[in-house]
Design an enzyme around this catalytic site. Structure first.
Site, PDB file in Angstrom:
ATOM      1  CE  LYS A  88      30.998  44.951  28.459  1.00 13.74           C
ATOM      2  NZ  LYS A  88      31.135  43.331  29.765  1.00 13.74           N
ATOM      3  CG  ASN A  89      31.768  46.647  32.570  1.00  9.72           C
ATOM      4  OD1 ASN A  89      31.370  45.877  31.739  1.00  9.72           O
ATOM      5  ND2 ASN A  89      32.490  46.900  32.309  1.00  9.72           N
TER       6      ASN A  89
ATOM      7  NE  ARG B  22      35.909  36.484  34.906  1.00  9.83           N
ATOM      8  CZ  ARG B  22      36.364  35.075  35.623  1.00  9.83           C
ATOM      9  NH1 ARG B  22      36.740  34.423  35.747  1.00  9.83           N
ATOM     10  NH2 ARG B  22      36.771  35.520  36.729  1.00  9.83           N
TER      11      ARG B  22
ATOM     12  CB  CYS C  28      39.518  35.109  31.803  1.00 10.53           C
ATOM     13  SG  CYS C  28      39.090  36.958  30.805  1.00 10.53           S
TER      14      CYS C  28
ATOM     15  NE  ARG D 102      38.262  39.201  34.494  1.00  6.36           N
ATOM     16  CZ  ARG D 102      37.220  40.049  34.553  1.00  6.36           C
ATOM     17  NH1 ARG D 102      37.085  39.571  32.540  1.00  6.36           N
ATOM     18  NH2 ARG D 102      36.799  40.797  34.010  1.00  6.36           N
ATOM     19  N   PRO D 103      39.813  35.077  39.914  1.00  5.78           N
ATOM     20  CG  PRO D 103      41.397  35.049  41.714  1.00  5.78           C
ATOM     21  CD  PRO D 103      41.330  35.491  39.753  1.00  5.78           C
ATOM     22  CB  VAL D 104      34.209  34.073  41.655  1.00  5.29           C
ATOM     23  CG1 VAL D 104      34.472  34.428  40.118  1.00  5.29           C
ATOM     24  CG2 VAL D 104      35.114  32.416  41.244  1.00  5.29           C
TER      25      VAL D 104
ATOM     26  CG  ASP E 234      37.441  47.486  31.644  1.00  5.45           C
ATOM     27  OD1 ASP E 234      38.128  46.864  31.207  1.00  5.45           O
ATOM     28  OD2 ASP E 234      36.207  47.454  31.521  1.00  5.45           O
TER      29      ASP E 234
ATOM     30  CB  ILE F  82      43.456  45.889  37.514  1.00  5.19           C
ATOM     31  CG1 ILE F  82      43.294  47.172  38.027  1.00  5.19           C
ATOM     32  CG2 ILE F  82      41.860  45.328  37.759  1.00  5.19           C
ATOM     33  CD1 ILE F  82      42.662  47.544  38.779  1.00  5.19           C
TER      34      ILE F  82
ATOM     35  NE  ARG G 167      32.309  38.423  25.895  1.00  5.73           N
ATOM     36  CZ  ARG G 167      33.303  38.252  26.804  1.00  5.73           C
ATOM     37  NH1 ARG G 167      33.982  37.635  26.395  1.00  5.73           N
ATOM     38  NH2 ARG G 167      32.919  38.550  28.111  1.00  5.73           N
TER      39      ARG G 167
HETATM   40  C1  UD1 Z   1      34.618  44.444  36.268  1.00  6.55           C
HETATM   41  C2  UD1 Z   1      34.197  44.386  34.676  1.00  6.55           C
HETATM   42  C3  UD1 Z   1      36.261  44.710  34.314  1.00  6.55           C
HETATM   43  C4  UD1 Z   1      36.938  45.218  34.240  1.00  6.55           C
HETATM   44  C5  UD1 Z   1      36.745  45.164  35.748  1.00  6.55           C
HETATM   45  C6  UD1 Z   1      38.329  46.441  36.493  1.00  6.55           C
HETATM   46  C7  UD1 Z   1      32.509  43.941  34.443  1.00  6.55           C
HETATM   47  C8  UD1 Z   1      31.009  43.166  34.405  1.00  6.55           C
HETATM   48  N1  UD1 Z   1      33.153  43.702  34.084  1.00  6.55           N
HETATM   49  O1  UD1 Z   1      35.476  42.761  35.765  1.00  6.55           O
HETATM   50  O2  UD1 Z   1      35.294  44.770  33.190  1.00  6.55           O
HETATM   51  O3  UD1 Z   1      37.948  45.505  33.710  1.00  6.55           O
HETATM   52  O4  UD1 Z   1      35.925  45.017  36.245  1.00  6.55           O
HETATM   53  O5  UD1 Z   1      38.190  47.103  36.765  1.00  6.55           O
HETATM   54  O6  UD1 Z   1      32.271  44.835  35.407  1.00  6.55           O
HETATM   55  N2  UD1 Z   1      39.472  39.170  41.426  1.00  6.55           N
HETATM   56  C9  UD1 Z   1      40.219  38.540  42.873  1.00  6.55           C
HETATM   57  N3  UD1 Z   1      39.278  37.314  43.263  1.00  6.55           N
HETATM   58  C10 UD1 Z   1      38.365  37.713  42.883  1.00  6.55           C
HETATM   59  C11 UD1 Z   1      37.514  38.695  42.140  1.00  6.55           C
HETATM   60  C12 UD1 Z   1      38.830  39.629  41.868  1.00  6.55           C
HETATM   61  O7  UD1 Z   1      41.829  38.181  43.217  1.00  6.55           O
HETATM   62  O8  UD1 Z   1      37.223  36.880  43.479  1.00  6.55           O
HETATM   63  C13 UD1 Z   1      40.658  40.450  41.015  1.00  6.55           C
HETATM   64  C14 UD1 Z   1      41.184  40.139  39.833  1.00  6.55           C
HETATM   65  O9  UD1 Z   1      41.578  38.683  39.331  1.00  6.55           O
HETATM   66  C15 UD1 Z   1      41.725  41.819  39.627  1.00  6.55           C
HETATM   67  C16 UD1 Z   1      41.057  42.016  40.115  1.00  6.55           C
HETATM   68  O10 UD1 Z   1      40.727  42.156  41.036  1.00  6.55           O
HETATM   69  O11 UD1 Z   1      43.082  41.066  39.223  1.00  6.55           O
HETATM   70  C17 UD1 Z   1      39.625  43.293  40.363  1.00  6.55           C
HETATM   71  O12 UD1 Z   1      38.760  42.535  39.969  1.00  6.55           O
HETATM   72  P1  UD1 Z   1      37.187  43.293  39.411  1.00  6.55           P
HETATM   73  O13 UD1 Z   1      37.055  44.497  39.727  1.00  6.55           O
HETATM   74  O14 UD1 Z   1      36.737  41.962  40.548  1.00  6.55           O
HETATM   75  O15 UD1 Z   1      36.760  42.918  38.127  1.00  6.55           O
HETATM   76  P2  UD1 Z   1      35.500  42.083  37.465  1.00  6.55           P
HETATM   77  O16 UD1 Z   1      34.584  42.447  37.904  1.00  6.55           O
HETATM   78  O17 UD1 Z   1      36.360  40.738  36.974  1.00  6.55           O
END
Ligand code: UD1
Length: 436
Positions: free
Chosen positions: A22-23, A100, A124, A129-131, A320, A342, A412
């Site tokens: 999926k990911n 997300r 979430c 989970r910020p971007v 995960d 994480i 999902r």
């Molecule tokens: C992806 C996976 C999710 C997995 C995660 C970590 C997908 C669709 N989802 O989620 O299943 O659990 O990787 O392996 O692939 N962070 C920030 N700012 C950002 C982005 C992330 O602070 O802009 C933080 C997050 O809150 C978290 C860490 O970085 O603490 C890692 O998150 P990230 O690797 O980005 O996870 P996703 O890509 O959302």
């Protein structure tokens, strides 16, 4: 609302084919926005997150034709993002709030069209989970962003993103994927440092190469991308789902049995195999006609040893699978310390496991599990995707009947989990208001 009813105490025996990841599939679908030509994706899991992502692309004006394979667990899709230029290029809140990963359309849209409007995903269950990492890098590439009524309104005043040398301040799978896609069409070369090395990022990079992208350093922490003028269509089969594979391994480790996983990449779940091996499970690997096979054995009555775990970015232990491995540790002899590094709020399954009889304590980002503990069936509530899988595993172990409520979370990300478990002899039934 559907729920699963499980009669526990039956070992798992047989063979099961792992679905596409999926990911890996989610960013690959977003990557179809980078070209006007058709993109053919195969081996996608038939799960609701994939259908949501396809709907996001359709909302942007992309044509999509999908087809399930014979067993119904995997699907293929043809995506053609030909005539999007005149559209609104808006990823709506209704879809983004349910998943997300929709934010992954931002990089490709900005790279190809120089504008996009994408709803912010919001909170979430497993953490904030910020971007910010996605947005900061895109701004450095020349995008201007404002937040208006919950949407990121982004545009590139000069028309084309520019290549940058960028070090992520934190390892992020999604940010690496988003900026990798954006960089393929940027003006000049982009170097991404401290990039995520998850196999799903590597799979996306291989697909982008097939579209004509110039990428070096795949599966390393430094990616170098030389921007090109345009990308073309491609055919791509996504990698097997290492988290689904790990979930089955945890199910056998917890409930006992002898199971062969087909279409699996053992090298991508080495940290999980190593852990379960140290606990006492026996593994055998071999090459089959359709990819690698992985056999796991734990005899009924065989004791497991408790081990400590700390989640970490790849190749570390995947967050995960943290929840699923907690169910295993309830059956192991001794104390297991599980550290989640994480996500800050990823122990919601712990309370539900306690209701089934697990002996554990949570202290901030650490869970301490004392085992082995007999589990007894009751009704439990799924809170997120991986937590649901844990409760199913615990239900397979528990004496009597366990009902796992709110399994729309499970739908999902797991393709036909209950049918696959049934084929291994588990007594699992889906009851309630029909398929999601
Ligand atoms: C992806 C996976 C999710 C997995 C995660 C970590 C997908 C669709 N989802 O989620 O299943 O659990 O990787 O392996 O692939 N962070 C920030 N700012 C950002 C982005 C992330 O602070 O802009 C933080 C997050 O809150 C978290 C860490 O970085 O603490 C890692 O998150 P990230 O690797 O980005 O996870 P996703 O890509 O959302």
């Amino acid at each position: 609302m559907d729920r699963l009813v499980i009669q526990g105490g039956v070992p798992l025996l047989g063979r099961v084919a792992i679905s596409g990841a999926k990911n890996a599939a989610l960013p690959c679908i977003a990557a179809a926005l980078l070209t006007a030509e058709p993109v053919q994706l195969r081996h996608l899991p038939a799960v609701s997150d994939i259908r949501t992502m396809i709907r996001v692309l359709q909302a942007l004006g992309c044509a999509a034709e999908s087809q399930k394979d014979e067993a119904g667990f995997d699907m293929s899709v043809q995506l053609t993002a030909a005539s999007l230029d005149t559209g609104e290029l808006r990823a709506p809140y209704d879809l983004v709030k349910t998943m997300r990963a929709s934010i992954l359309v931002l990089g490709p849209l900005l790279a190809r069209f120089g504008r996009a409007s994408v709803s912010l995903p919001g909170g979430c269950a497993i953490g904030a989970r910020p971007v910010n990492l996605h947005l900061e890098a895109l701004e450095r590439m020349g995008a201007q962003m404002t937040i208006d009524k919950g949407y990121v309104e982004a545009r590139v005043p000069v028309g084309r993103l520019r290549g940058i040398d960028h070090a992520f301040t934190k390892v992020s799978v999604g940010a690496t994927e988003n900026i990798l896609m954006a960089a393929t069409l940027a003006d000049g070369t982009t170097t991404l440092r401290n990039a995520a090395q998850e196999p799903e990022v590597g799979d996306l990079a291989i697909m982008l190469q097939a579209m004509g992208a110039q990428i070096e350093g795949i599966n390393t922490p430094t990616l170098t991308i030389r921007g090109v003028e345009r990308l073309g269509g491609c055919e791509h089969a996504v990698i097997p789902d290492r988290i689904e594979a790990g979930t089955f391994l945890c199910a056998v480790a917890a409930a006992c049995g002898d199971v062969v996983l087909e279409r699996v990449e053992p090298d991508q779940i080495r940290s999980v195999i190593d852990l379960l091996e140290r606990c006492g499970c026996v593994f055998t690997e071999r090459q089959g006609a359709e990819g690698r096979h992985l056999r796991i054995q734990r005899e009924c009555g065989q004791k497991l040893r408790a081990k400590d775990i700390a989640t970490a970015p790849y190749p570390g232990f995947p967050t995960d699978l943290q929840a699923q491995v907690m169910a295993v540790m309830t059956q192991a002899t001794g104390i297991s310390v599980i550290r989640e590094t994480i996500f800050e709020n990823r122990f919601q399954h712990a309370m539900e496991l306690e209701r089934l009889g697990a002996n554990l304590r949570i202290d901030g980002g650490t869970a301490i599990v004392a085992g082995p503990c007999p589990l007894t069936g009751c009704t439990v509530m799924a809170t997120d995707l991986r937590a649901s899988a844990t409760l199913v595993i615990a239900g397979l172990v528990a004496q009597g009947e366990t009902t796992v409520d709110r399994i729309y979370h499970l739908d999902r990300g797991y393709a036909g989990l209950e049918q696959k478990l049934k084929s291994l002899g588990a007594r699992v039934e889906r009851v309630g208001g029909g398929k999601v």
